[in-house]
Design a protein around this motif. Structure first.
Motif, PDB file in Angstrom:
ATOM      1  N   ASP A 105      -4.746  -2.190  -2.270  1.00 29.59           N
ATOM      2  CA  ASP A 105      -4.956  -0.854  -1.721  1.00 29.59           C
ATOM      3  C   ASP A 105      -4.265  -0.648  -0.370  1.00 29.59           C
ATOM      4  OD1 ASP A 105      -6.705  -2.805  -0.719  1.00 29.59           O
ATOM      5  OD2 ASP A 105      -8.096  -1.285   0.014  1.00 29.59           O
ATOM      6  N   ARG A 106      -3.788  -1.718   0.255  1.00 29.79           N
ATOM      7  CA  ARG A 106      -3.124  -1.598   1.545  1.00 29.79           C
ATOM      8  C   ARG A 106      -1.612  -1.381   1.411  1.00 29.79           C
ATOM      9  NH1 ARG A 106      -4.988  -6.549   5.228  1.00 29.79           N
ATOM     10  NH2 ARG A 106      -3.832  -5.293   6.756  1.00 29.79           N
ATOM     11  N   PHE A 107      -1.090  -1.520   0.202  1.00 33.51           N
ATOM     12  CA  PHE A 107       0.350  -1.417  -0.013  1.00 33.51           C
ATOM     13  C   PHE A 107       0.705  -0.103  -0.690  1.00 33.51           C
ATOM     14  CE2 PHE A 107      -0.333  -5.917   0.424  1.00 33.51           C
ATOM     15  CZ  PHE A 107       0.804  -6.389   1.037  1.00 33.51           C
ATOM     16  N   GLU A 108       1.863   0.435  -0.320  1.00 33.76           N
ATOM     17  CA  GLU A 108       2.411   1.620  -0.972  1.00 33.76           C
ATOM     18  C   GLU A 108       3.353   1.138  -2.079  1.00 33.76           C
ATOM     19  OE1 GLU A 108       1.756   4.813  -0.464  1.00 33.76           O
ATOM     20  OE2 GLU A 108       0.289   4.395   1.109  1.00 33.76           O
ATOM     21  N   LEU A 109       2.793   0.913  -3.273  1.00 32.80           N
ATOM     22  CA  LEU A 109       3.555   0.359  -4.383  1.00 32.80           C
ATOM     23  C   LEU A 109       3.324   1.199  -5.638  1.00 32.80           C
ATOM     24  CD1 LEU A 109       2.741  -3.445  -3.919  1.00 32.80           C
ATOM     25  CD2 LEU A 109       4.885  -2.302  -3.331  1.00 32.80           C
ATOM     26  N   GLU A 110       4.381   1.361  -6.425  1.00 33.25           N
ATOM     27  CA  GLU A 110       4.237   2.026  -7.708  1.00 33.25           C
ATOM     28  C   GLU A 110       3.596   1.073  -8.704  1.00 33.25           C
ATOM     29  OE1 GLU A 110       8.063   3.376  -8.853  1.00 33.25           O
ATOM     30  OE2 GLU A 110       8.363   4.630  -7.075  1.00 33.25           O
ATOM     31  N   GLU A 111       3.033   1.648  -9.752  1.00 32.64           N
ATOM     32  CA  GLU A 111       2.288   0.830 -10.707  1.00 32.64           C
ATOM     33  C   GLU A 111       3.182  -0.164 -11.442  1.00 32.64           C
ATOM     34  OE1 GLU A 111      -0.893   0.590 -11.167  1.00 32.64           O
ATOM     35  OE2 GLU A 111      -1.349   2.109  -9.650  1.00 32.64           O
ATOM     36  N   ASP A 112       4.375   0.270 -11.840  1.00 40.95           N
ATOM     37  CA  ASP A 112       5.263  -0.582 -12.644  1.00 40.95           C
ATOM     38  C   ASP A 112       6.377  -1.211 -11.814  1.00 40.95           C
ATOM     39  OD1 ASP A 112       6.437   1.807 -12.086  1.00 40.95           O
ATOM     40  OD2 ASP A 112       7.391   2.068 -14.046  1.00 40.95           O
ATOM     41  N   ILE A 113       6.130  -1.416 -10.544  1.00 39.16           N
ATOM     42  CA  ILE A 113       7.175  -1.924  -9.651  1.00 39.16           C
ATOM     43  C   ILE A 113       7.439  -3.402  -9.917  1.00 39.16           C
ATOM     44  CG2 ILE A 113       5.656  -2.664  -7.788  1.00 39.16           C
ATOM     45  CD1 ILE A 113       7.721  -1.403  -5.858  1.00 39.16           C
ATOM     46  N   LEU A 125       7.592  -6.621  -8.509  1.00 41.82           N
ATOM     47  CA  LEU A 125       7.096  -7.200  -7.265  1.00 41.82           C
ATOM     48  C   LEU A 125       8.031  -8.279  -6.726  1.00 41.82           C
ATOM     49  CD1 LEU A 125       4.765  -6.927  -5.304  1.00 41.82           C
ATOM     50  CD2 LEU A 125       3.521  -8.676  -6.586  1.00 41.82           C
ATOM     51  N   GLY A 126       8.722  -8.986  -7.620  1.00 36.05           N
ATOM     52  CA  GLY A 126       9.669 -10.000  -7.161  1.00 36.05           C
ATOM     53  C   GLY A 126      10.809  -9.394  -6.368  1.00 36.05           C
ATOM     54  N   ARG A 127      11.360  -8.288  -6.858  1.00 28.17           N
ATOM     55  CA  ARG A 127      12.431  -7.608  -6.136  1.00 28.17           C
ATOM     56  C   ARG A 127      11.893  -7.007  -4.838  1.00 28.17           C
ATOM     57  NH1 ARG A 127      15.715  -3.339  -9.573  1.00 28.17           N
ATOM     58  NH2 ARG A 127      16.183  -5.306 -10.666  1.00 28.17           N
ATOM     59  N   GLU A 128      10.676  -6.500  -4.886  1.00 24.09           N
ATOM     60  CA  GLU A 128      10.067  -5.928  -3.680  1.00 24.09           C
ATOM     61  C   GLU A 128       9.868  -7.022  -2.621  1.00 24.09           C
ATOM     62  OE1 GLU A 128       8.725  -2.232  -2.051  1.00 24.09           O
ATOM     63  OE2 GLU A 128       9.802  -2.779  -3.890  1.00 24.09           O
ATOM     64  N   PHE A 129       9.469  -8.206  -3.059  1.00 25.72           N
ATOM     65  CA  PHE A 129       9.280  -9.328  -2.142  1.00 25.72           C
ATOM     66  C   PHE A 129      10.593  -9.701  -1.462  1.00 25.72           C
ATOM     67  CE2 PHE A 129       9.631 -14.023  -1.797  1.00 25.72           C
ATOM     68  CZ  PHE A 129       8.748 -14.224  -0.762  1.00 25.72           C
ATOM     69  N   SER A 130      11.676  -9.744  -2.252  1.00 28.34           N
ATOM     70  CA  SER A 130      12.986 -10.108  -1.698  1.00 28.34           C
ATOM     71  C   SER A 130      13.497  -9.074  -0.704  1.00 28.34           C
ATOM     72  CB  SER A 130      14.002 -10.290  -2.831  1.00 28.34           C
ATOM     73  OG  SER A 130      13.576 -11.298  -3.728  1.00 28.34           O
ATOM     74  N   SER A 131      13.207  -7.798  -0.975  1.00 32.17           N
ATOM     75  CA  SER A 131      13.722  -6.747  -0.099  1.00 32.17           C
ATOM     76  C   SER A 131      12.852  -6.534   1.137  1.00 32.17           C
ATOM     77  CB  SER A 131      13.827  -5.432  -0.884  1.00 32.17           C
ATOM     78  OG  SER A 131      12.545  -4.996  -1.326  1.00 32.17           O
ATOM     79  N   ARG A 132      11.584  -6.858   1.038  1.00 28.75           N
ATOM     80  CA  ARG A 132      10.678  -6.578   2.162  1.00 28.75           C
ATOM     81  C   ARG A 132      10.583  -7.725   3.167  1.00 28.75           C
ATOM     82  NH1 ARG A 132       5.339  -3.047   1.072  1.00 28.75           N
ATOM     83  NH2 ARG A 132       6.213  -1.387  -0.209  1.00 28.75           N
ATOM     84  N   LEU A 133      10.580  -8.958   2.676  1.00 34.30           N
ATOM     85  CA  LEU A 133      10.278 -10.090   3.541  1.00 34.30           C
ATOM     86  C   LEU A 133      11.524 -10.933   3.768  1.00 34.30           C
ATOM     87  CD1 LEU A 133       7.527 -10.878   4.807  1.00 34.30           C
ATOM     88  CD2 LEU A 133       7.355 -12.665   3.085  1.00 34.30           C
ATOM     89  N   ASN A 134      11.769 -11.257   5.026  1.00 36.20           N
ATOM     90  CA  ASN A 134      12.889 -12.116   5.394  1.00 36.20           C
ATOM     91  C   ASN A 134      12.414 -13.118   6.437  1.00 36.20           C
ATOM     92  OD1 ASN A 134      15.332 -12.571   7.485  1.00 36.20           O
ATOM     93  ND2 ASN A 134      16.123 -12.402   5.398  1.00 36.20           N
ATOM     94  N   ILE A 135      12.636 -14.410   6.151  1.00 40.17           N
ATOM     95  CA  ILE A 135      12.157 -15.480   7.034  1.00 40.17           C
ATOM     96  C   ILE A 135      13.343 -16.330   7.458  1.00 40.17           C
ATOM     97  CG2 ILE A 135      10.610 -17.455   7.243  1.00 40.17           C
ATOM     98  CD1 ILE A 135       8.922 -16.203   5.038  1.00 40.17           C
TER      99      ILE A 135
END
Length: 371
Positions: free
Chosen positions: A106-114, A116-126
């Motif tokens: 509930d804390r994330f702005e995500l579409e239902e069929d997104i 998540l692996g691609r979202e992880f790669s684009s959002r997080l950089n370490i």
């Protein structure tokens, strides 16, 4: 009478800049029009594009004092570098990120069929995990998020939860090592007791033999070969090979009275329990490790559970900067997009002016050529 047409002797390839300037001035409306269209397109793009924000977290390896609780016993320790890399590797794990997202959907702005692996790669950089831990290493975690999310709170919570998992992993490693040492000490203790048991049984057997010889020779109290001498019958004493050690007198010279007392004391010691200095030392080590295991199970071990920083993030690493709300979106960059729209619109307008002028010259050129 027709006027003769003068044909130039050659082609003039020089371009008069004044002609170009006049051409651009005459076609100003094309330039202004394309600039206006480009700016409108840029505003439309900015309107329909969801702003993206970026926040970051930075940390360096913690002090070795943070892990002193794991060095209570010899043979085990946790270094700041191990904890630093363990945190970075777990933060980089998609499975870890996925579990956090599922627990805080509930804390994330995500579409239902997104994806998540691609979202992880684009959002997080370490970054900063491959650096040498020579005092210059710094972990930097960047998190990009859409408008509507509290990205800085999400990133800080993600790192805090992951740090807690890392600490629990280190704690489990310590507990497993301690349990293994308990098993080793139990085995050693059993072997030491078995060795002592056999030694005492051999001693009892030797004492029984010596007692039998002493009784047959009627040696009641400790004596020496000189005192024992020859018997009245003139028979010489035969020294049997029943001794307390090589080069010493046979045990039966101690007399059956002392030997029986020694035997009875040894039997009582066996009945009461097997113990010597080695066994007592092993038992002391075992009791220490059992106490550590007990404190770990109850979550009361000082330096691991108590007397440490309550914030798990600051236990695992030394925080340089927590994530904080950015001043503005990182994408799209409004100023840059508007500037590019002005430049591109102007360039396109100039090209249109040239194309229109070229088209007109072609229309005027064709009749002249045919005449």
């Amino acid at each position: 009478m027709s006027t003769p047409v003068q044909v130039p002797n050659g082609h003039d390839d020089e371009i008069d800049l004044r002609d170009l300037a006049l051409m651009l001035i005459e076609g100003w409306y094309w330039i202004v029009g394309t600039v206006v269209v480009a700016v409108i397109a840029a505003f439309a793009y900015l309107t329909i594009t969801t702003p993206t924000y970026e926040t970051r977290f930075r940390a360096v390896p913690a002090s070795s004092a943070n892990f002193s609780g794991f060095s209570l016993v010899n043979g085990f320790s946790i270094t700041p570098g191990e904890a630093y890399r363990a945190l970075g590797n777990r933060l980089s794990s998609f499975q870890n990120f996925e579990a956090f997202v599922n627990a805080n959907r509930d804390r994330f702005e995500l579409e239902e069929d997104i994806d998540l692996g691609r979202e992880f790669s684009s959002r997080l950089n370490i970054s900063g995990l491959a650096a040498e831990l020579d005092g210059s290493a710094m972990m930097e975690v960047r998190y990009s998020y859409p408008e509507g999310e509290q990205g800085e709170a999400i990133l800080n919570d993600y790192i805090r939860d992951t740090s807690e998992q890392v600490w629990e992993t280190l704690r489990s490693r310590f507990n497993d090592y301690n349990r293994a040492q308990i098993a080793n000490l139990n085995t050693r203790l059993d072997l030491q007791k078995e060795t002592l048991q056999r030694s005492r049984e051999e001693r009892l057997f030797t004492l029984e033999q010596a007692i039998n010889v002493a009784r047959r020779l009627d040696i009641e109290k400790p004596t020496t070969p000189q005192q024992f001498g020859r018997q009245a019958s003139g028979n010489e004493v035969i020294y049997a090979d029943i001794s307390s050690g090589e080069g010493s007198l046979p045990l039966y010279f101690m007399g059956y009275q002392a030997l029986e007392a020694d035997r009875d004391t040894l039997r009582e010691a066996i009945d009461q329990g097997l113990s010597n200095s080695n066994i007592r030392e092993t038992q002391q080590q075992l009791e220490q490790r059992l106490r550590i295991a007990e404190l770990l199970s109850s979550g009361q071990l000082y330096g691991v559970d108590e007397g440490v920083e309550p914030n798990h993030t600051e236990r695992v690493v030394d925080v340089v900067e927590y994530a904080f709300p950015p001043a503005g979106p990182s994408e799209p960059r409004k100023g840059l997009i508007l500037a590019l729209s002005l430049v591109l619109g102007g360039m396109l307008g100039v090209m249109l002016v040239f194309l229109v002028r070229f088209g007109r010259s072609l229309r005027g050129y064709s009749p002249t050529k045919s005449a």
